[in-house]
Motif scaffolding. Structure first.
Motif, mmCIF file in Angstrom:
data_model
loop_
_atom_site.group_PDB
_atom_site.id
_atom_site.type_symbol
_atom_site.label_atom_id
_atom_site.label_comp_id
_atom_site.label_asym_id
_atom_site.label_seq_id
_atom_site.Cartn_x
_atom_site.Cartn_y
_atom_site.Cartn_z
ATOM 1 N N SER A 100 28.215 61.963 -10.632
ATOM 2 C CA SER A 100 27.409 62.381 -9.128
ATOM 3 C C SER A 100 26.296 61.749 -8.725
ATOM 4 C CB SER A 100 27.183 64.050 -9.455
ATOM 5 O OG SER A 100 26.551 64.607 -8.238
ATOM 6 N N ILE A 101 26.515 60.996 -7.965
ATOM 7 C CA ILE A 101 25.494 59.956 -7.624
ATOM 8 C C ILE A 101 25.053 60.613 -6.029
ATOM 9 C CG2 ILE A 101 24.767 57.791 -6.945
ATOM 10 C CD1 ILE A 101 25.092 58.140 -10.027
ATOM 11 N N PHE A 102 23.903 61.120 -5.831
ATOM 12 C CA PHE A 102 23.478 61.385 -4.505
ATOM 13 C C PHE A 102 24.466 62.408 -3.896
ATOM 14 C CE2 PHE A 102 20.897 57.498 -5.313
ATOM 15 C CZ PHE A 102 19.451 58.286 -5.744
ATOM 16 N N CYS A 103 24.768 63.286 -4.437
ATOM 17 C CA CYS A 103 25.657 64.382 -3.809
ATOM 18 C C CYS A 103 25.266 65.575 -2.963
ATOM 19 C CB CYS A 103 26.804 64.624 -4.897
ATOM 20 S SG CYS A 103 28.006 66.025 -4.337
ATOM 21 N N PRO A 104 24.937 65.562 -2.050
ATOM 22 C CA PRO A 104 23.909 66.667 -1.348
ATOM 23 C C PRO A 104 24.922 67.825 -0.873
ATOM 24 C CG PRO A 104 24.300 64.721 0.215
ATOM 25 C CD PRO A 104 25.079 64.476 -0.937
ATOM 26 N N LEU A 105 24.897 68.786 -1.730
ATOM 27 C CA LEU A 105 25.733 69.736 -1.417
ATOM 28 C C LEU A 105 24.841 71.024 -1.088
ATOM 29 C CD1 LEU A 105 28.661 69.506 -4.041
ATOM 30 C CD2 LEU A 105 28.919 69.160 -1.362
ATOM 31 N N PRO A 106 25.137 72.149 -0.291
ATOM 32 C CA PRO A 106 24.551 73.256 -0.567
ATOM 33 C C PRO A 106 24.368 73.978 -1.764
ATOM 34 C CG PRO A 106 26.075 73.301 1.569
ATOM 35 C CD PRO A 106 26.324 72.054 0.462
ATOM 36 N N SER A 107 23.190 74.452 -2.061
ATOM 37 C CA SER A 107 23.217 74.979 -3.505
ATOM 38 C C SER A 107 24.251 75.952 -3.989
ATOM 39 C CB SER A 107 21.880 75.894 -3.718
ATOM 40 O OG SER A 107 21.660 76.872 -2.698
ATOM 41 N N SER A 108 24.954 76.743 -2.985
ATOM 42 C CA SER A 108 25.998 77.892 -3.496
ATOM 43 C C SER A 108 27.106 77.079 -3.851
ATOM 44 C CB SER A 108 26.238 78.768 -2.193
ATOM 45 O OG SER A 108 26.570 77.839 -0.864
ATOM 46 N N VAL A 109 27.569 75.959 -3.108
ATOM 47 C CA VAL A 109 28.553 75.009 -3.518
ATOM 48 C C VAL A 109 28.516 74.206 -4.814
ATOM 49 C CG1 VAL A 109 30.192 73.181 -2.539
ATOM 50 C CG2 VAL A 109 29.564 74.983 -1.020
ATOM 51 N N VAL A 147 15.787 71.133 1.714
ATOM 52 C CA VAL A 147 15.592 71.270 0.047
ATOM 53 C C VAL A 147 16.601 71.775 -0.688
ATOM 54 C CG1 VAL A 147 14.006 72.483 -1.658
ATOM 55 C CG2 VAL A 147 12.918 71.526 0.565
ATOM 56 N N ASP A 148 17.522 72.544 0.320
ATOM 57 C CA ASP A 148 18.751 73.406 -0.538
ATOM 58 C C ASP A 148 19.552 72.715 -1.288
ATOM 59 O OD1 ASP A 148 20.151 75.756 -1.123
ATOM 60 O OD2 ASP A 148 21.416 75.173 0.248
ATOM 61 N N VAL A 149 19.766 71.234 -0.713
ATOM 62 C CA VAL A 149 20.765 70.385 -1.110
ATOM 63 C C VAL A 149 20.121 69.254 -2.337
ATOM 64 C CG1 VAL A 149 22.029 70.381 1.001
ATOM 65 C CG2 VAL A 149 20.338 68.414 0.424
ATOM 66 N N MET A 150 18.922 69.533 -2.594
ATOM 67 C CA MET A 150 18.193 68.792 -3.690
ATOM 68 C C MET A 150 18.133 69.513 -4.942
ATOM 69 S SD MET A 150 15.244 67.101 -1.223
ATOM 70 C CE MET A 150 15.578 65.936 0.324
ATOM 71 N N GLN A 151 18.031 68.618 -6.107
ATOM 72 C CA GLN A 151 18.082 69.182 -7.366
ATOM 73 C C GLN A 151 16.812 68.959 -8.087
ATOM 74 O OE1 GLN A 151 22.207 68.603 -8.835
ATOM 75 N NE2 GLN A 151 22.397 67.723 -6.922
ATOM 76 N N SER A 152 16.649 69.677 -9.217
ATOM 77 C CA SER A 152 15.511 69.319 -10.263
ATOM 78 C C SER A 152 15.799 69.380 -11.666
ATOM 79 C CB SER A 152 14.516 70.393 -9.947
ATOM 80 O OG SER A 152 14.949 71.798 -9.944
ATOM 81 N N LYS A 153 14.996 69.117 -12.511
ATOM 82 C CA LYS A 153 15.537 69.204 -13.784
ATOM 83 C C LYS A 153 15.624 70.672 -14.178
ATOM 84 C CE LYS A 153 12.415 67.691 -16.924
ATOM 85 N NZ LYS A 153 11.215 67.193 -17.718
ATOM 86 N N GLU A 154 14.944 71.801 -13.656
ATOM 87 C CA GLU A 154 15.191 73.304 -13.688
ATOM 88 C C GLU A 154 16.590 73.557 -13.331
ATOM 89 O OE1 GLU A 154 13.067 77.548 -13.085
ATOM 90 O OE2 GLU A 154 12.505 75.551 -11.609
ATOM 91 N N SER A 155 17.026 73.103 -12.126
ATOM 92 C CA SER A 155 18.343 73.676 -11.469
ATOM 93 C C SER A 155 19.330 73.044 -12.438
ATOM 94 C CB SER A 155 18.394 73.352 -10.060
ATOM 95 O OG SER A 155 18.408 71.789 -10.153
ATOM 96 N N LEU A 156 19.278 71.878 -12.799
ATOM 97 C CA LEU A 156 20.335 71.311 -13.569
ATOM 98 C C LEU A 156 20.533 71.978 -14.976
ATOM 99 C CD1 LEU A 156 19.854 67.372 -12.792
ATOM 100 C CD2 LEU A 156 21.750 68.871 -12.377
ATOM 101 N N SER A 157 19.060 72.112 -15.414
ATOM 102 C CA SER A 157 19.317 72.768 -16.725
ATOM 103 C C SER A 157 20.244 74.451 -16.709
ATOM 104 C CB SER A 157 17.966 73.140 -17.277
ATOM 105 O OG SER A 157 17.397 71.987 -17.666
ATOM 106 N N LEU A 158 19.630 75.029 -15.690
ATOM 107 C CA LEU A 158 20.360 76.238 -15.506
ATOM 108 C C LEU A 158 21.731 76.209 -15.208
ATOM 109 C CD1 LEU A 158 17.850 78.013 -13.134
ATOM 110 C CD2 LEU A 158 18.375 78.698 -15.576
ATOM 111 N N GLU A 159 22.405 75.230 -13.986
ATOM 112 C CA GLU A 159 23.687 75.169 -13.681
ATOM 113 C C GLU A 159 24.536 74.524 -14.478
ATOM 114 O OE1 GLU A 159 23.328 73.199 -9.784
ATOM 115 O OE2 GLU A 159 21.509 74.767 -9.288
ATOM 116 N N LEU A 160 24.213 73.495 -15.555
ATOM 117 C CA LEU A 160 24.901 72.822 -16.699
ATOM 118 C C LEU A 160 24.683 73.630 -17.957
ATOM 119 C CD1 LEU A 160 24.212 69.494 -15.111
ATOM 120 C CD2 LEU A 160 26.592 70.792 -14.929
ATOM 121 N N ALA A 161 24.534 74.656 -17.827
ATOM 122 C CA ALA A 161 24.447 75.445 -19.070
ATOM 123 C C ALA A 161 25.843 75.403 -19.778
ATOM 124 C CB ALA A 161 24.151 76.928 -19.018
#
Length: 199
Positions: A100-109, A147-161
Motif C-alpha cells: 500500500s503506497i500512498f493509498c488515501p482512503l477515508p478512515s472508515s474504509v 487528515v481523515d485519509v492520513m495515517q500514523s504509527k498509532e493508527s497502523l498499530s491499532l488497525e493491523l493488530a
C-alpha cells in the motif's frame, strides 16, 4: 477525481517505483503480491520485474489503462483489477505480500481494508506501506488536505493488530514522484508480517 487526474498524457506520479518499496521489496517473500490503489502501474511493474506474480487493484480505469501500457513496455505480465477498495475481497491466506503506497482512503474504509489485509496474507506474508501522516498538511507537497485519509504509527498499530511490525517509523523525507508528490513529505513507513500461530 482519479480518472481526471490520470487522463494527463504523462505519468503524473512518474514511472519509477516508490523509494521505500524499492529499498525494502526483498522483505516481501517472492510469490503472489497484491498492490492496492496501484494507479498508473509504477510499483506493480517494479514488483513484477523482481519475479513476483502481481495483482494490481485500483478504482480508476484510466489509471489502469496506463498501467497496462507501462507493463507492456517493460515486458511484464500483471493482473489488473478495477475495483473499489471498500468492496474488494482480498480472500484469506492468499498473498505472500500486500503493498500500500500512498493509498488515501477515508478512515472508515481503511480500517475495514486493513482487517482484510491481515486475513488476506498467508502465514509469514508481509504488508509494506508508506502513507502521509497528518504532519503532511504543513508541507502541502501531496496527499490532499484531509487528515481523515492520513495515517500514523498509532493508527497502523491499532488497525493491523495481528501483524508483527519489523519496521514502523514516522519521518520526513524528500519525495520526488511525478508532479503531485514533490518536496519534503511527512510519512509513516511500515513493514509487518503475519506470524504463524503456534498450535
Amino acid at each position: 477525481m482519479w480518472d481526471e487526474r490520470y487522463s494527463a498524457e504523462e505519468y503524473v506520479y512518474g514511472t519509477n517505483p516508490n523509494k521505500f518499496l524499492e529499498a525494502n521489496f526483498s522483505s516481501i517473500p517472492k510469490g503472489k503480491v497484491l498492490s492496492l490503489a496501484e494507479g498508473e502501474g509504477r510499483n506493480a511493474v517494479f514488483l513484477a520485474k523482481q519475479g513476483n506474480t502481481v495483482t494490481a487493484v485500483d478504482g480508476s480505469l484510466v489509471g489502469l489503462n496506463k498501467a497496462r501500457k507501462l507493463a507492456e513496455e517493460n515486458g511484464v505480465v500483471i493482473e489488473f483489477i478495477q475495483a473499489d477498495l471498500a468492496d474488494y475481497d482480498l480472500g484469506e491466506n492468499q498473498w505472500d505480500g500486500i503493498v500500500s503506497i500512498f493509498c488515501p482512503l477515508p478512515s472508515s474504509v481503511r480500517k475495514l481494508l486493513h482487517k482484510k489485509v491481515v486475513a488476506g496474507l498467508k502465514p509469514n506474508g508481509v504488508f509494506l506501506l508508506e502513507a502521509y501522516t497528518p504532519d503532511q498538511l504543513k508541507h502541502g507537497t501531496g496527499g490532499g488536505n484531509s487528515v481523515d485519509v492520513m495515517q500514523s504509527k498509532e493508527s497502523l498499530s491499532l488497525e493491523l493488530a495481528g501483524l508483527k511490525f519489523q519496521h514502523l517509523i514516522e519521518l520526513e523525507r524528500e519525495i520526488i514522484e511525478g508532479i503531485y508528490h514533490t518536496g519534503i513529505g511527512a510519512v509513516v513507513q511500515a513493514i509487518a508480517s503475519k506470524e504463524i500461530s503456534q498450535p
